[in-house]
Scaffold this motif. Structure first.
Motif, PDB file in Angstrom:
ATOM      1  N   ARG A   9       0.838  -1.238  -0.033  1.00 43.19           N
ATOM      2  CA  ARG A   9       0.049   0.057   0.387  1.00 43.19           C
ATOM      3  C   ARG A   9       0.774   1.266  -0.101  1.00 43.19           C
ATOM      4  N   ARG A  35      -5.804  -2.640   3.535  1.00 45.37           N
ATOM      5  CA  ARG A  35      -4.945  -3.623   4.027  1.00 45.37           C
ATOM      6  C   ARG A  35      -3.827  -3.185   3.529  1.00 45.37           C
ATOM      7  N   VAL A  39      -1.709  -4.663  -1.910  1.00 42.79           N
ATOM      8  CA  VAL A  39      -2.412  -5.022  -2.683  1.00 42.79           C
ATOM      9  C   VAL A  39      -1.973  -5.769  -3.696  1.00 42.79           C
ATOM     10  N   ASP A  51      -8.444  -4.536  -4.192  1.00 41.17           N
ATOM     11  CA  ASP A  51      -8.064  -3.900  -2.307  1.00 41.17           C
ATOM     12  C   ASP A  51      -7.152  -2.422  -2.191  1.00 41.17           C
ATOM     13  N   ILE A  81     -10.300  -1.453   2.529  1.00 41.44           N
ATOM     14  CA  ILE A  81     -10.297  -1.361   1.048  1.00 41.44           C
ATOM     15  C   ILE A  81      -9.489  -0.118   1.478  1.00 41.44           C
TER      16      ILE A  81
END
Length: 252
Positions: free
Chosen positions: A4, A33, A36, A59, A92
């Motif tokens: 991320r 999260r 990704v 994601d 997300i």
């Protein structure tokens, strides 16, 4: 798969949000999260878009219009609660970039809107140089306002609102996507024969007629459908993750 934080670094490096004075925070607005695999892009972080992205297995999502704006009510109730609840329940991440996404010279909303209409920019104008100005790629002029409006409608797949100002061929065209009707006077000063944007307010009709510069409102959403997927696709390709653009219809 990508981290991320790697997405955030890639978006920031490409769009340079620190260069802009904006109406809300650019970058990671909601943390999801850490890893990704699938990135979904769209115009606005509406509930319909977020639901579609969740169903698509996102994601992370990347949008032009995020959740948080300067001066808004800070309470998490109603529509804000619904949108945040969906993001948090599905873990997300939400990335949002407003003016930086408008301004990017190759992938931004203005650049891609110009490409969609067959326009090539050779200059900038307006506050923070957000407005683009130039001519048709093929070097020809539009015969009049009607021909330009018809061209825009064909390119965008929707009706436009045109106020005839230019009395003759239209060669020099200025544009700025979204709610940039306030840039009309700067476009006039920059020497435009016509100005295209998303919305129109009451004063622009009079400016168009009195200054002999055509004004065309093409729709806020309709003019800003192109930057988010272009940027998201570029970053997804760089990081080796999946990407999909989901467009939620909006007549505005």
């Amino acid at each position: 798969m990508a981290q991320r934080d790697s997405l955030l670094c890639a978006f920031d490096a490409l769009l340079e949000p620190g260069r802009f004075k904006d109406y809300g925070p650019n970058g990671l607005q909601v943390e999801g999260r850490a890893q990704v695999r699938r990135l979904v892009s769209g115009v606005t972080a509406s509930l319909a878009f977020l639901q579609a992205a969740a169903e698509d297995g996102a994601d992370a999502v990347f949008v032009h219009h995020g959740l948080f704006w300067r001066g808004q009510d800070g309470r998490v109730t109603g529509w804000m609660k619904q949108r945040l609840a969906l993001l948090l329940a599905n873990d997300i991440s939400l990335f949002a970039y407003h003016l930086p996404l408008d301004a990017h010279p190759e992938l931004g909303n203005n650049a891609r809107f110009g490409l969609q209409l067959g326009l090539a920019a050779d200059g900038r104008f307006g506050e923070q140089d957000l407005g683009f100005i130039g001519r048709r790629v093929d070097g020809t002029a539009f015969a009049d306002t009607r021909q330009l409006a018809q061209h825009a409608e064909l390119a965008l797949g929707r009706r436009v609102t045109a106020v005839e100002g230019a009395r003759g061929p239209i060669e020099r065209i200025a544009w700025c996507t979204g709610g940039a009707q306030g840039y009309f006077e700067a476009a006039i000063a920059a020497g435009a024969d016509a100005f295209l944007t998303g919305e129109i307010s009451e004063p622009q009709t009079h400016y168009a007629r009195e200054c002999a510069v055509t004004f065309i409102a093409c729709g806020h959403h309709a003019t800003e459908r192109y930057g988010a997927p272009a940027v998201a696709a570029r970053v997804a390709s760089q990081l080796g993750i999946e990407h999909r653009f989901i467009d939620i219809d909006n007549p505005a």
